[in-house]
Design a protein around this motif. Structure first.
Motif, PDB file in Angstrom:
ATOM      1  N   LEU A 202       0.846  -1.186   0.000  1.00  0.00           N
ATOM      2  CA  LEU A 202       0.000   0.000   0.000  1.00  0.00           C
ATOM      3  C   LEU A 202       0.881   1.235   0.000  1.00  0.00           C
ATOM      4  O   LEU A 202       1.648   1.470   0.940  1.00  0.00           O
ATOM      5  N   GLY A 203       0.805   2.016  -1.070  1.00  0.00           N
ATOM      6  CA  GLY A 203       1.598   3.239  -1.159  1.00  0.00           C
ATOM      7  C   GLY A 203       3.085   2.945  -1.106  1.00  0.00           C
ATOM      8  O   GLY A 203       3.598   2.097  -1.827  1.00  0.00           O
ATOM      9  N   ASP A 204       3.796   3.641  -0.223  1.00  0.00           N
ATOM     10  CA  ASP A 204       5.243   3.509  -0.103  1.00  0.00           C
ATOM     11  C   ASP A 204       5.660   2.258   0.670  1.00  0.00           C
ATOM     12  O   ASP A 204       6.856   1.982   0.796  1.00  0.00           O
ATOM     13  N   LYS A 205       4.711   1.535   1.213  1.00  0.00           N
ATOM     14  CA  LYS A 205       5.047   0.407   2.076  1.00  0.00           C
ATOM     15  C   LYS A 205       5.256  -0.863   1.258  1.00  0.00           C
ATOM     16  O   LYS A 205       4.604  -1.089   0.240  1.00  0.00           O
ATOM     17  N   ALA A 206       6.157  -1.708   1.747  1.00  0.00           N
ATOM     18  CA  ALA A 206       6.337  -3.025   1.145  1.00  0.00           C
ATOM     19  C   ALA A 206       5.257  -3.955   1.701  1.00  0.00           C
ATOM     20  O   ALA A 206       4.263  -3.520   2.287  1.00  0.00           O
TER      21      ALA A 206
ATOM     22  N   SER B   4      11.189   7.799  -1.908  1.00  0.00           N
ATOM     23  CA  SER B   4      10.657   8.895  -2.711  1.00  0.00           C
ATOM     24  C   SER B   4       9.323   8.460  -3.306  1.00  0.00           C
ATOM     25  O   SER B   4       9.264   7.494  -4.064  1.00  0.00           O
ATOM     26  N   THR B   5       8.250   9.147  -2.950  1.00  0.00           N
ATOM     27  CA  THR B   5       6.902   8.771  -3.379  1.00  0.00           C
ATOM     28  C   THR B   5       6.675   9.111  -4.843  1.00  0.00           C
ATOM     29  O   THR B   5       6.947  10.234  -5.273  1.00  0.00           O
ATOM     30  N   PRO B   6       6.184   8.162  -5.653  1.00  0.00           N
ATOM     31  CA  PRO B   6       5.879   8.458  -7.057  1.00  0.00           C
ATOM     32  C   PRO B   6       4.847   9.572  -7.184  1.00  0.00           C
ATOM     33  O   PRO B   6       3.873   9.634  -6.426  1.00  0.00           O
ATOM     34  N   ILE B   7       5.069  10.449  -8.147  1.00  0.00           N
ATOM     35  CA  ILE B   7       4.173  11.569  -8.427  1.00  0.00           C
ATOM     36  C   ILE B   7       3.383  11.247  -9.690  1.00  0.00           C
ATOM     37  O   ILE B   7       3.944  10.822 -10.704  1.00  0.00           O
TER      38      ILE B   7
ATOM     39  N   TRP C   9       4.154   8.080 -14.052  1.00  0.00           N
ATOM     40  CA  TRP C   9       4.636   8.523 -12.754  1.00  0.00           C
ATOM     41  C   TRP C   9       6.087   8.992 -12.845  1.00  0.00           C
ATOM     42  O   TRP C   9       6.841   8.561 -13.732  1.00  0.00           O
ATOM     43  N   VAL C  10       6.448   9.837 -11.902  1.00  0.00           N
ATOM     44  CA  VAL C  10       7.825  10.317 -11.761  1.00  0.00           C
ATOM     45  C   VAL C  10       8.257  10.107 -10.323  1.00  0.00           C
ATOM     46  O   VAL C  10       7.529  10.463  -9.385  1.00  0.00           O
ATOM     47  N   ILE C  11       9.408   9.489 -10.136  1.00  0.00           N
ATOM     48  CA  ILE C  11      10.020   9.394  -8.807  1.00  0.00           C
ATOM     49  C   ILE C  11      11.210  10.350  -8.801  1.00  0.00           C
ATOM     50  O   ILE C  11      12.166  10.171  -9.571  1.00  0.00           O
ATOM     51  N   LYS C  12      11.144  11.357  -7.966  1.00  0.00           N
ATOM     52  CA  LYS C  12      12.249  12.309  -7.875  1.00  0.00           C
ATOM     53  C   LYS C  12      13.365  11.730  -7.011  1.00  0.00           C
ATOM     54  O   LYS C  12      13.107  10.928  -6.107  1.00  0.00           O
ATOM     55  N   PRO C  13      14.594  12.129  -7.273  1.00  0.00           N
ATOM     56  CA  PRO C  13      15.700  11.595  -6.465  1.00  0.00           C
ATOM     57  C   PRO C  13      15.610  12.049  -5.021  1.00  0.00           C
ATOM     58  O   PRO C  13      15.087  13.130  -4.718  1.00  0.00           O
ATOM     59  N   VAL C  14      16.092  11.214  -4.135  1.00  0.00           N
ATOM     60  CA  VAL C  14      16.162  11.588  -2.722  1.00  0.00           C
ATOM     61  C   VAL C  14      17.076  12.807  -2.593  1.00  0.00           C
ATOM     62  O   VAL C  14      18.152  12.859  -3.190  1.00  0.00           O
ATOM     63  N   GLY C  15      16.654  13.803  -1.831  1.00  0.00           N
ATOM     64  CA  GLY C  15      17.432  15.036  -1.706  1.00  0.00           C
ATOM     65  C   GLY C  15      17.246  15.983  -2.877  1.00  0.00           C
ATOM     66  O   GLY C  15      18.089  16.852  -3.125  1.00  0.00           O
TER      67      GLY C  15
END
Length: 468
Positions: free
Chosen positions: A179-183, A209-212, A227-233
């Motif tokens: 569910l969402g960001d969770k494994a 990093s949450t998909p947009i 979707w886009v996943i932005k880099p951490v930081g």
């Protein structure tokens, strides 16, 4: 009980134990189309064929009670095998067969792609007096759904979920789900109340990093999900390298659920983009149909999506674009590098390059391979070659890494060798990494040391050509 030349598929025993229903293929005179449904009464010496539709494929068998069974039947009457199976109620005593739902939008099963997918039981259909619950693939999710005996469907879960297994106990559903960001965790669904019961995969010490959402309209006017996943930081104003990830199948989906390798790339400073193009699951049979159009309409959608993301996100460095994918995604990676110079690095995994040579050699079957191109080597070899990325390999300039397993008989190593050699002969930089003792599932269930090596090889390749 069965004849020696018969390949038995599914076997389900009736609740009273008096008989079984069996699916299978009798290879004597077999022409590759469909299978058959058989009845076996306990104590008898042979199977009785009760196939309602010749040429159809019979899959799931689920007993409602001693006499009534819900059958999954793919009649193969419009999309020639790629369509979803329909739901039928069959009375074993009266031989009455009634369609419940044509399955166009709600086939039983989870076809979402993930490298941490799990679950070993056939959840199938969970019956009550009104109908049955089941896992389905709906647009970009894999929710739990409920179908009544009139064929009406209600989604029981409504978020960005990917349900992998479900059981029912005392009117409540217990699910292994992302569910969402969770494994993967275990959840309880009581009516409309969803409760997380476990916290086995705690990511609180990791950067996720949450998909947009990146909804877009292709040139044909179809609204598609990406979707886009932005880099951490991530920092505004800074330029970033980007990896386009193409899913396999093609009849599978990507979604917002957790995907380990994408999060790895995001933690290494990359933007990750991905989409569900035409040919993907979850939107009905017509949307999923790319037979005879592979490399054409799907390639158009991928390029439309990439251009739209580049326009919307000026932080992406157009000079540092990478592409990767496995299986069908490997096919598309091979196709892309032969049709555009937009990408500066590619990683082609368990790929397809030559349908002419592949069509009679792989474990997915000669029928499937030839239907993907809607051609045969005897009647229209030019069309098979048209849909083969190898034809366009001489145009490729993108440095490409090939990831292949030597026991992969689905997309076998011959195709990787051919594409790799073609690039080398035409002056394009290429490398091939062959994993011994692995198969088509390397990225998902391969040996841990090989999965780590695979990710390391991919990361090193992208770092070398588009990183920094």
């Amino acid at each position: 009980i069965s004849k020696p030349e018969m390949d038995v598929g599914n076997v389900k025993l009736s609740p009273n134990g008096k008989y079984a229903l069996v699916t299978g293929k009798a290879f004597e005179g077999f022409n590759g189309n469909g299978n058959h449904l058989y009845y076996y009464e306990y104590g008898s010496e042979e199977l009785t064929c009760i196939t309602p539709f010749e040429g159809a494929s019979y899959g799931g068998i689920y007993f409602k009670n001693d006499d009534e069974v819900v059958l999954m039947i793919n009649k193969r009457d419009r999309f020639d095998g790629i369509e979803n199976s329909s739901y039928y109620l069959y009375n074993v005593e009266t031989k009455e067969l009634t369609m419940i739902n044509n399955g166009d939008q709600y086939e039983c099963g989870n076809s979402s792609g993930s490298d941490i997918k799990m679950g070993n039981i056939d959840s199938g259909l969970l019956f009550n007096d009104e109908g049955f619950a089941f896992i389905t693939t709906y647009v970009d999710k894999a929710p739990l759904a409920f179908m009544n005996y009139e064929g009406e469907v209600t989604l029981l879960t409504h978020q960005d979920e990917m349900v992998q297994e479900v059981v029912e106990e005392n009117g409540k559903y217990y699910m292994i789900m992302m569910l969402g960001d969770k494994a993967n965790e275990i959840y309880e669904l009581d009516g409309t109340t969803l409760t997380q019961l476990t916290n086995i995969n705690d990511f609180s010490n990791y950067s996720i990093s949450t998909p947009i959402d990146m909804t877009y309209t292709n040139k044909e006017g179809t609204v598609l999900n990406g979707w886009v996943i932005k880099p951490v930081g991530y920092e505004e104003g800074k330029k970033y390298p980007t990896i386009l990830d193409v899913h396999g199948g093609p009849k599978t989906i990507y979604g917002k659920h957790f995907f380990h390798e994408m999060q790895l790339w995001a933690n290494e400073g990359y933007v990750v983009i991905f989409t569900n193009i035409r040919g993907s699951d979850g939107r009905g049979n017509e949307f999923a149909d790319v037979y005879g159009k592979m490399g054409v309409i799907d390639y158009q959608d991928i390029m439309d999506f990439t251009e739209i993301v580049l326009d919307r996100l000026p932080q992406i460095d157009r000079n540092r674009l990478g592409v990767t994918g496995g299986s069908y995604g490997g096919y598309m990676t091979n196709w892309i590098i032969g049709h555009t110079t937009m990408f500066s690095a590619a990683v082609s995994q368990r790929s397809i390059s030559n349908y002419v040579s592949k069509s009679l050699t792989t474990d997915i079957g000669f029928i499937h391979n030839m239907k993907q191109t809607m051609a045969t080597p005897w009647e229209n070899v030019e069309k098979m070659w048209y849909h083969s990325p190898l034809q366009y390999a001489s145009h490729a300039t993108t440095p490409t890494l090939f990831i292949q397993s030597d026991e992969d008989y689905r997309c076998w190593q011959g195709d990787a060798y051919q594409m790799y050699q073609a690039l080398i002969l035409n002056g394009c930089k290429a490398k091939m990494v062959l994993f011994h003792g692995e198969n088509h599932e390397l990225s998902r269930s391969g040996k841990p040391k090989h999965r780590i090596r695979r990710l390391t090889e991919m990361m090193n390749w992208f770092d070398q050509y588009i990183g920094g």
